[in-house]
Design an enzyme around this catalytic site. Structure first.
Site, PDB file in Angstrom:
ATOM      1  N   THR A   1       6.026  40.947 -43.073  1.00  0.00           N
ATOM      2  CA  THR A   1       5.573  42.094 -42.280  1.00  0.00           C
ATOM      3  C   THR A   1       6.724  42.987 -41.822  1.00  0.00           C
ATOM      4  O   THR A   1       6.597  44.215 -41.790  1.00  0.00           O
ATOM      5  CB  THR A   1       4.747  41.613 -41.062  1.00  0.00           C
ATOM      6  OG1 THR A   1       4.277  42.728 -40.336  1.00  0.00           O
ATOM      7  CG2 THR A   1       5.564  40.705 -40.144  1.00  0.00           C
TER       8      THR A   1
ATOM      9  N   GLY B   1      -1.143  48.948 -35.919  1.00  0.00           N
ATOM     10  CA  GLY B   1      -0.097  48.591 -36.872  1.00  0.00           C
ATOM     11  C   GLY B   1       1.301  48.642 -36.297  1.00  0.00           C
ATOM     12  O   GLY B   1       2.227  49.132 -36.941  1.00  0.00           O
ATOM     13  N   ARG B   2       1.475  48.134 -35.071  1.00  0.00           N
ATOM     14  CA  ARG B   2       2.773  48.188 -34.393  1.00  0.00           C
ATOM     15  C   ARG B   2       3.248  49.629 -34.236  1.00  0.00           C
ATOM     16  O   ARG B   2       4.439  49.929 -34.309  1.00  0.00           O
ATOM     17  CB  ARG B   2       3.826  47.370 -35.143  1.00  0.00           C
ATOM     18  CG  ARG B   2       3.556  45.878 -35.160  1.00  0.00           C
ATOM     19  CD  ARG B   2       4.692  45.113 -35.791  1.00  0.00           C
ATOM     20  NE  ARG B   2       4.422  43.680 -35.808  1.00  0.00           N
ATOM     21  CZ  ARG B   2       5.235  42.775 -36.328  1.00  0.00           C
ATOM     22  NH1 ARG B   2       6.381  43.154 -36.867  1.00  0.00           N
ATOM     23  NH2 ARG B   2       4.922  41.497 -36.318  1.00  0.00           N
TER      24      ARG B   2
ATOM     25  N   ARG C   1      -2.971  41.636 -19.765  1.00  0.00           N
ATOM     26  CA  ARG C   1      -2.671  41.545 -21.188  1.00  0.00           C
ATOM     27  C   ARG C   1      -2.432  42.950 -21.737  1.00  0.00           C
ATOM     28  O   ARG C   1      -3.231  43.861 -21.502  1.00  0.00           O
ATOM     29  CB  ARG C   1      -3.842  40.888 -21.928  1.00  0.00           C
ATOM     30  CG  ARG C   1      -3.880  41.091 -23.445  1.00  0.00           C
ATOM     31  CD  ARG C   1      -2.927  40.194 -24.164  1.00  0.00           C
ATOM     32  NE  ARG C   1      -2.965  40.404 -25.619  1.00  0.00           N
ATOM     33  CZ  ARG C   1      -2.010  40.027 -26.451  1.00  0.00           C
ATOM     34  NH1 ARG C   1      -0.941  39.405 -25.991  1.00  0.00           N
ATOM     35  NH2 ARG C   1      -2.095  40.253 -27.745  1.00  0.00           N
ATOM     36  N   LEU C   2      -1.291  43.153 -22.422  1.00  0.00           N
ATOM     37  CA  LEU C   2      -1.043  44.378 -23.174  1.00  0.00           C
ATOM     38  C   LEU C   2      -1.498  44.119 -24.596  1.00  0.00           C
ATOM     39  O   LEU C   2      -0.891  43.321 -25.317  1.00  0.00           O
ATOM     40  CB  LEU C   2       0.448  44.720 -23.176  1.00  0.00           C
ATOM     41  CG  LEU C   2       1.093  45.254 -21.903  1.00  0.00           C
ATOM     42  CD1 LEU C   2       2.581  45.437 -22.122  1.00  0.00           C
ATOM     43  CD2 LEU C   2       0.462  46.569 -21.496  1.00  0.00           C
TER      44      LEU C   2
ATOM     45  N   CYS D   1      -6.096  46.917 -32.991  1.00  0.00           N
ATOM     46  CA  CYS D   1      -6.027  46.367 -34.346  1.00  0.00           C
ATOM     47  C   CYS D   1      -7.428  46.441 -34.934  1.00  0.00           C
ATOM     48  O   CYS D   1      -8.238  45.530 -34.738  1.00  0.00           O
ATOM     49  CB  CYS D   1      -5.504  44.934 -34.323  1.00  0.00           C
ATOM     50  SG  CYS D   1      -5.443  44.165 -35.961  1.00  0.00           S
TER      51      CYS D   1
ATOM     52  N   ARG E   1       5.917  50.511 -31.326  1.00  0.00           N
ATOM     53  CA  ARG E   1       5.006  50.683 -30.201  1.00  0.00           C
ATOM     54  C   ARG E   1       5.737  51.091 -28.929  1.00  0.00           C
ATOM     55  O   ARG E   1       6.919  50.830 -28.759  1.00  0.00           O
ATOM     56  CB  ARG E   1       4.228  49.384 -29.958  1.00  0.00           C
ATOM     57  CG  ARG E   1       3.205  49.086 -31.027  1.00  0.00           C
ATOM     58  CD  ARG E   1       2.553  47.723 -30.806  1.00  0.00           C
ATOM     59  NE  ARG E   1       3.488  46.620 -30.999  1.00  0.00           N
ATOM     60  CZ  ARG E   1       3.144  45.346 -30.931  1.00  0.00           C
ATOM     61  NH1 ARG E   1       1.893  45.008 -30.645  1.00  0.00           N
ATOM     62  NH2 ARG E   1       4.053  44.405 -31.125  1.00  0.00           N
TER      63      ARG E   1
ATOM     64  N   ASP F   1       9.090  47.415 -34.953  1.00  0.00           N
ATOM     65  CA  ASP F   1       8.000  47.655 -34.009  1.00  0.00           C
ATOM     66  C   ASP F   1       8.177  49.050 -33.410  1.00  0.00           C
ATOM     67  O   ASP F   1       9.183  49.331 -32.767  1.00  0.00           O
ATOM     68  CB  ASP F   1       8.030  46.596 -32.900  1.00  0.00           C
ATOM     69  CG  ASP F   1       6.744  46.541 -32.090  1.00  0.00           C
ATOM     70  OD1 ASP F   1       6.043  47.571 -32.037  1.00  0.00           O
ATOM     71  OD2 ASP F   1       6.454  45.479 -31.512  1.00  0.00           O
TER      72      ASP F   1
ATOM     73  N   SER G   1      -2.407  45.819 -28.280  1.00  0.00           N
ATOM     74  CA  SER G   1      -2.381  47.000 -29.141  1.00  0.00           C
ATOM     75  C   SER G   1      -3.568  46.966 -30.088  1.00  0.00           C
ATOM     76  O   SER G   1      -3.908  45.919 -30.657  1.00  0.00           O
ATOM     77  CB  SER G   1      -1.079  47.045 -29.943  1.00  0.00           C
ATOM     78  OG  SER G   1       0.023  47.193 -29.082  1.00  0.00           O
TER      79      SER G   1
END
Length: 363
Positions: free
Chosen positions: A283, A262-263, A218-219, A223, A297, A295, A221
């Site tokens: 968003t 936050g992306r 799983r990647l 939060c 990231r 995005d 990010s």
């Protein structure tokens, strides 16, 4: 000079300066410019800049320029001519969309059509990498190296810094140790430190997954609001716990925890985006009004960490096709996509619908 910092180290120093409100000097083969972050700009430094003479320019992204109805001649950015006597409040209102609805008339803004935009591009990239609003105030300098030395400012070689700022840094393993958690007592946490001086990233390994077989991965990010505070505005916390639980149930897996809040725009900018969502923007629209892409990231970090750990094949826990494409492009074979549909509630229904409609998430 053997102890002098290299370009990557200079960039890290410049990021810290900008977050503190200290200007930096951008140098190139054709000249240079004094550069300040608009977010951390103070009135006295703006007055000092004006006292130098010349015409300062405010660089903003094309996304922010679109919101402000400013003409974009440089592709990905616009160079706005700063009116004589414009105060900090005016500059910061151009960069920050917080009062766009209550005070929409910020123009007309005059943008530059001629001349190179390379220094402006590097200035915006530096502000982004410092997790600041993507807006930079620049003033051309006749002798940038001399000015930097006389004022003890960090001099950033823009021609060399640009490619580094747009590249994915190499994360290096630092240390690992056993860490039993609720999902599995057979846990091990690996710490990775990127070579650009940015935030550390983590790989949490459950069990002893075989390196020659596809690993459940799983990647994720970071939060803070969802993972730590239990925010109902997103599905991040439930996805984190759901992924760990599934790995624990299977007895093996790797969760890559990437510090890209936050992306990829940082927690402060994420809260700005939340404030815009309270005004009625979704968003993606909120990110655009702030001057960011959908995005920001860098998922390539995850592929590099997996390869460092000896993995080349994954069963990827994701609803995001972009992660699959990135893995495949960076040498990690995705043999299966494992859906992770958890955490929907009445507060995040619109957010999830936007992710599916505008970002292609498979929900």
């Amino acid at each position: 000079m053997p102890f002098a910092p290299d370009v990557t180290e200079i960039i890290a120093r410049a990021r810290a300066d900008l977050r503190m409100g200290v200007p930096v000097v951008l140098t190139s083969g054709t000249g240079g410019a004094l550069m300040m972050s608009v977010e951390t700009l103070e009135a006295q430094r703006l007055a000092d800049l004006r006292a130098m003479g010349g015409q300062p320019v405010l660089a903003i992204t094309a996304r922010r320029a679109e919101t402000l109805k400013a003409r974009v001649y440089d592709g990905d950015l616009a160079r706005v001519q700063v009116p004589d006597g414009a105060p900090c409040d005016w500059l910061q209102a151009i960069a920050d969309p917080a009062d766009d609805l209550s005070n929409p008339m910020k123009g007309p803004l005059q943008t530059l059509r001629d001349g190179p935009a390379d220094l402006a591009r590097v200035g915006i990239a530096l502000a982004k990498s410092a997790r600041l609003l993507p807006a930079a105030l620049l003033l051309d300098l006749a002798n940038p190296a001399g000015f930097a030395a006389a004022n003890m400012l960090t001099a950033v070689p823009a021609d060399l810094a640009g490619p580094i700022l747009s590249a994915s840094p190499q994360p290096h393993p630092v240390v690992s140790a056993r860490l039993p958690v609720e999902a599995s007592e057979a846990g091990r946490l690996h710490i990775y430190r990127p070579e650009d001086g940015g935030e550390e990233h983590y790989a949490f390994e459950i069990g002893a997954p075989a390196r020659d077989e596809p690993v459940l991965a799983r990647l994720h990010s970071a939060c803070f609001t969802g993972d730590v505070m239990g925010s109902l505005k997103c599905d991040c916390g439930p996805q984190l716990r759901g992924a760990l639980a599934q790995m624990g149930g299977e007895g093996a897996g790797v969760l890559l925890y990437l510090n890209q809040e936050g992306r990829g725009i940082g927690l402060a900018n994420k809260m700005r985006a939340y404030s815009l969502q309270d005004q009625g923007f979704d968003t993606v629209e909120a990110n655009h009004r702030l001057g960011f892409e959908d995005d920001e990231r860098d998922f390539k970090l995850g592929a590099k960490m997996l390869r460092s750990m000896g993995f080349s094949k994954v069963r990827l826990l994701t609803n995001n096709p972009r992660k699959i494409a990135m893995m495949e492009k960076n040498g990690i074979e995705v043999v299966d996509r494992v859906p992770l549909k958890v955490g929907e509630n009445r507060y995040n229904t619109d957010y999830l619908a936007t992710k599916a409609r505008k970002s292609g998430h498979l929900l």
